[in-house]
Design a protein around this motif. Sequence first.
Motif, PDB file in Angstrom:
ATOM      1  N   ILE A  97     -25.983 -16.038 -20.517  1.00  0.00           N
ATOM      2  CA  ILE A  97     -24.599 -15.565 -20.395  1.00  0.00           C
ATOM      3  C   ILE A  97     -24.567 -14.144 -19.840  1.00  0.00           C
ATOM      4  N   ARG A  98     -25.434 -13.291 -20.350  1.00  0.00           N
ATOM      5  CA  ARG A  98     -25.469 -11.897 -19.869  1.00  0.00           C
ATOM      6  C   ARG A  98     -25.920 -11.837 -18.419  1.00  0.00           C
ATOM      7  N   THR A  99     -26.883 -12.671 -18.052  1.00  0.00           N
ATOM      8  CA  THR A  99     -27.362 -12.687 -16.670  1.00  0.00           C
ATOM      9  C   THR A  99     -26.270 -13.157 -15.721  1.00  0.00           C
ATOM     10  N   ILE A 100     -25.538 -14.201 -16.105  1.00  0.00           N
ATOM     11  CA  ILE A 100     -24.448 -14.710 -15.265  1.00  0.00           C
ATOM     12  C   ILE A 100     -23.347 -13.657 -15.140  1.00  0.00           C
ATOM     13  N   LEU A 101     -22.992 -13.042 -16.247  1.00  0.00           N
ATOM     14  CA  LEU A 101     -21.982 -11.988 -16.222  1.00  0.00           C
ATOM     15  C   LEU A 101     -22.426 -10.838 -15.327  1.00  0.00           C
ATOM     16  N   ASN A 102     -23.671 -10.451 -15.457  1.00  0.00           N
ATOM     17  CA  ASN A 102     -24.230  -9.376 -14.637  1.00  0.00           C
ATOM     18  C   ASN A 102     -24.187  -9.755 -13.155  1.00  0.00           C
ATOM     19  N   PHE A 103     -24.543 -10.999 -12.845  1.00  0.00           N
ATOM     20  CA  PHE A 103     -24.534 -11.471 -11.458  1.00  0.00           C
ATOM     21  C   PHE A 103     -23.138 -11.346 -10.857  1.00  0.00           C
ATOM     22  N   PHE A 104     -22.132 -11.842 -11.582  1.00  0.00           N
ATOM     23  CA  PHE A 104     -20.779 -11.814 -11.052  1.00  0.00           C
ATOM     24  C   PHE A 104     -20.222 -10.387 -10.977  1.00  0.00           C
TER      25      PHE A 104
END
Length: 128
Positions: A97-104
Amino acid sequence: MSTLSDFDVRGLIGWLVLVIEAGGALIIFAGAVWAFVQFTATGLRRRSLIGRFNRIRLSLGRFLVLGLEFQLAADVLRTAVAPSFTEIGQLAAIAAIRTILNFFLTREITQERAEMERDRQEAVPRPR
């Protein structure tokens, strides 16, 4: 030469995770406070809010991305001592979740920066 016991290593890693998570939280908090102060000051001066708002938003996004990177680092470190597959699964979900949030967030910052640069270039009068 004595070696660290398993308990000592877990305790040390637990302490490091706490420090790294606190660092990430402080970065996010500092960014939020900075953005709030900048936004309030800009509003009180009654300047054009749109351009300034975008710059403030981009800066806040950078703080968020950096803070999330710290949080993700703490998650990775925490997996080193996760004793069960359930905990590893929970950590993996949080990290994802943190990685996806960071990506976006990073993608949005990049797009916004490109748009601001394009607007800036269009605003500069060209020599004839």
